[in-house]
Design a protein around this motif. Structure first.
Motif, PDB file in Angstrom:
ATOM      1  N   UNK A 281       0.798  -1.172  -0.090  1.00 33.62           N
ATOM      2  CA  UNK A 281       0.099  -0.169  -0.009  1.00 33.62           C
ATOM      3  C   UNK A 281       1.015   1.141   0.177  1.00 33.62           C
ATOM      4  N   UNK A 282       0.343   2.159  -0.919  1.00 25.66           N
ATOM      5  CA  UNK A 282       1.055   3.563  -0.955  1.00 25.66           C
ATOM      6  C   UNK A 282       0.761   4.490   0.170  1.00 25.66           C
ATOM      7  N   UNK A 283      -0.634   4.294   0.418  1.00 24.54           N
ATOM      8  CA  UNK A 283      -1.256   5.413   1.572  1.00 24.54           C
ATOM      9  C   UNK A 283      -1.088   4.972   2.868  1.00 24.54           C
ATOM     10  N   UNK A 284      -1.081   5.808   3.622  1.00 20.66           N
ATOM     11  CA  UNK A 284      -0.972   5.695   5.243  1.00 20.66           C
ATOM     12  C   UNK A 284      -2.256   4.949   5.844  1.00 20.66           C
ATOM     13  N   UNK A 285      -1.889   3.752   6.563  1.00 24.05           N
ATOM     14  CA  UNK A 285      -2.834   3.105   7.325  1.00 24.05           C
ATOM     15  C   UNK A 285      -3.584   3.765   8.133  1.00 24.05           C
ATOM     16  N   UNK A 286      -4.949   3.681   8.306  1.00 22.94           N
ATOM     17  CA  UNK A 286      -5.650   4.572   9.395  1.00 22.94           C
ATOM     18  C   UNK A 286      -5.402   3.970  10.637  1.00 22.94           C
ATOM     19  N   UNK A 287      -4.910   5.123  11.386  1.00 22.06           N
ATOM     20  CA  UNK A 287      -4.681   4.622  12.852  1.00 22.06           C
ATOM     21  C   UNK A 287      -5.873   4.164  13.633  1.00 22.06           C
ATOM     22  N   UNK A 288      -5.373   3.103  14.609  1.00 24.34           N
ATOM     23  CA  UNK A 288      -6.294   2.422  15.161  1.00 24.34           C
ATOM     24  C   UNK A 288      -6.599   2.940  16.500  1.00 24.34           C
ATOM     25  N   UNK A 289      -5.885   3.707  16.999  1.00 21.44           N
ATOM     26  CA  UNK A 289      -6.120   4.774  18.305  1.00 21.44           C
ATOM     27  C   UNK A 289      -6.413   6.010  17.939  1.00 21.44           C
ATOM     28  N   UNK A 290      -7.299   6.813  18.756  1.00 20.69           N
ATOM     29  CA  UNK A 290      -7.356   8.184  18.585  1.00 20.69           C
ATOM     30  C   UNK A 290      -6.159   9.046  19.127  1.00 20.69           C
ATOM     31  N   UNK A 291      -5.328   8.454  19.822  1.00 17.44           N
ATOM     32  CA  UNK A 291      -3.984   9.195  20.032  1.00 17.44           C
ATOM     33  C   UNK A 291      -3.187   9.668  18.929  1.00 17.44           C
ATOM     34  N   UNK A 292      -3.067   8.579  17.884  1.00 14.12           N
ATOM     35  CA  UNK A 292      -2.162   9.042  16.773  1.00 14.12           C
ATOM     36  C   UNK A 292      -2.898   9.996  15.650  1.00 14.12           C
ATOM     37  N   UNK A 293      -4.311  10.490  15.794  1.00 12.14           N
ATOM     38  CA  UNK A 293      -4.675  11.268  14.871  1.00 12.14           C
ATOM     39  C   UNK A 293      -4.338  12.605  15.445  1.00 12.14           C
ATOM     40  N   UNK A 294      -3.846  13.644  14.505  1.00 15.39           N
ATOM     41  CA  UNK A 294      -3.883  15.000  15.023  1.00 15.39           C
ATOM     42  C   UNK A 294      -4.923  15.708  15.290  1.00 15.39           C
ATOM     43  N   UNK A 295      -4.884  16.760  16.090  1.00 17.77           N
ATOM     44  CA  UNK A 295      -6.097  17.478  16.397  1.00 17.77           C
ATOM     45  C   UNK A 295      -6.535  18.107  14.878  1.00 17.77           C
ATOM     46  N   UNK A 296      -6.032  18.609  14.003  1.00 17.95           N
ATOM     47  CA  UNK A 296      -6.310  19.261  12.902  1.00 17.95           C
ATOM     48  C   UNK A 296      -6.938  18.321  11.682  1.00 17.95           C
ATOM     49  N   UNK A 297      -7.238  16.826  11.901  1.00 15.68           N
ATOM     50  CA  UNK A 297      -7.802  15.939  11.329  1.00 15.68           C
ATOM     51  C   UNK A 297      -9.243  15.973  11.360  1.00 15.68           C
ATOM     52  N   UNK A 298     -10.157  15.780  10.349  1.00 12.61           N
ATOM     53  CA  UNK A 298     -11.464  15.611  10.547  1.00 12.61           C
ATOM     54  C   UNK A 298     -11.840  14.185  11.225  1.00 12.61           C
ATOM     55  N   UNK A 299     -10.936  13.199  11.363  1.00 17.06           N
ATOM     56  CA  UNK A 299     -11.109  12.083  12.059  1.00 17.06           C
ATOM     57  C   UNK A 299     -10.582  12.260  13.597  1.00 17.06           C
ATOM     58  N   UNK A 300     -10.533  13.170  13.945  1.00 17.61           N
ATOM     59  CA  UNK A 300     -10.116  13.270  15.453  1.00 17.61           C
ATOM     60  C   UNK A 300     -11.278  12.909  16.317  1.00 17.61           C
ATOM     61  N   UNK A 301     -12.278  13.516  15.787  1.00 16.14           N
ATOM     62  CA  UNK A 301     -13.702  13.165  16.498  1.00 16.14           C
ATOM     63  C   UNK A 301     -14.289  12.155  16.086  1.00 16.14           C
TER      64      UNK A 301
END
Length: 323
Positions: free
Chosen positions: A31-51
């Motif tokens: 895969x060339x794209x980054x895998x979706x993090x499994x824990x919310x701690x890896x998601x930065x606050x500016x990401x729409x997936x933070x919540x």
């Protein structure tokens, strides 16, 4: 040719289907794209997936856009079927019958002799019908598009005219900067004395031209008076050279003003004054004082020279004064 590897997008599991461990490991490798993090701690606050918010059905958010497959290739540029001036005649029956005419030979009027020949005739008739239907459908589409474009242009023009003719809004009037009334008066007022100024300018121009003409006439007259001493042939040049470069040239001048024998030009006219002598003379005496100490003979010669120049209309040189 080496075997083609499968695309990484095809290796990702669909939503609700659990992929085996081998497929997950292959996915992480290719895969060339980054895998979706499994824990919310890896998601930065500016990401729409933070919540973590559940996605509703038919969602048009980022998650829904990720599932859309990319469309490969590009659409061809459509051909302008009705480009020429007489293109409006294409939907007519005469143009269609001329473009795709029906067979008129005697062989085509006979019944088909085989199934292949019957199939070819059906295909030819189908092509003629498709062309007729397609041309008329395209012409209707063109008329509808032209009507919509004309309506849009008319609406835009009407909106622009309405906006241009609309009165000034109250908020614009209240917030407009104050401008001095004299600043708005941009009309150029014509000079009431322009004719008098033009006449005065004409007089000055006439006077300047007269002065230039007088100076040119004096220069021509002076050139005419001095032309008698010009050297025009080799005999005169040789005589003048022998006269000036003679050994007894200065002795032939006679005696200087002090009574001594003339041996050079300094003895005849005196040494040239230096810059210091000229400055001292100017600062010590004026033009009136110089004229008062001038000899009577010198003043008489100057007056005679001025009278002669006025009578002859030209300048006289020193040799003419001596003559």
């Amino acid at each position: 040719m080496p075997p083609l590897l499968p695309r990484p997008a095809l290796l990702l599991p669909r939503r609700g289907i659990t992929a085996p461990a081998t497929l997950s490991r292959r996915t992480s490798l290719f895969s060339t794209s980054a895998a979706r993090p499994s824990t919310p701690q890896r998601i930065p606050p500016e990401s729409p997936l933070f919540i973590n918010v559940p996605n509703p059905p038919q969602d048009q958010s980022i998650e829904a856009l990720r599932e859309l497959k990319p469309v490969k290739g590009h659409l061809p540029i459509p051909r302008q079927v009705f480009k020429h001036r007489d293109s409006h005649l294409k939907p007519e029956k005469a143009w269609l019958s001329k473009s795709a005419p029906r067979p008129t030979s005697a062989k085509s009027q006979q019944p088909p002799r085989s199934e292949v020949q019957a199939w070819k005739r059906r295909m030819a008739a189908s092509r003629r019908e498709n062309m007729r239907v397609g041309i008329r459908a395209l012409y209707k589409r063109k008329q509808l598009r032209d009507t919509r474009r004309a309506a849009a242009q008319a609406a835009k023009l009407a909106a622009h005219q309405e906006a241009a003719a609309a009165p000034e809004r109250e908020d614009d009037r209240l917030t407009r900067a104050t401008i001095n009334a004299a600043t708005l008066q941009t009309a150029v007022i014509r000079d009431p004395e322009r004719f008098e100024r033009a006449l005065a300018s004409r007089e000055r121009t006439t006077a300047l031209l007269a002065q230039k003409s007088e100076r040119r006439r004096d220069a021509i007259q002076e050139l005419y008076m001095k032309a008698r001493s010009f050297i025009v042939d080799e005999a005169d040049l040789e005589a003048e050279v022998n006269k000036i470069f003679a050994p007894d040239y200065w002795k032939s001048m006679g005696l200087s003003a002090s009574g001594f024998e003339v041996r050079n030009i300094w003895d005849l006219h005196g040494k040239p004054p230096t810059v210091t002598d000229i400055l001292n003379e100017v600062s010590r005496t004026s033009s009136t004082a110089v004229k008062s100490f001038e000899a009577e003979k010198t003043r008489t010669l100057k007056r005679q020279k001025e009278v002669a120049e006025e009578l002859t209309g030209g300048k006289l040189d020193e040799e003419s004064d001596k003559d």
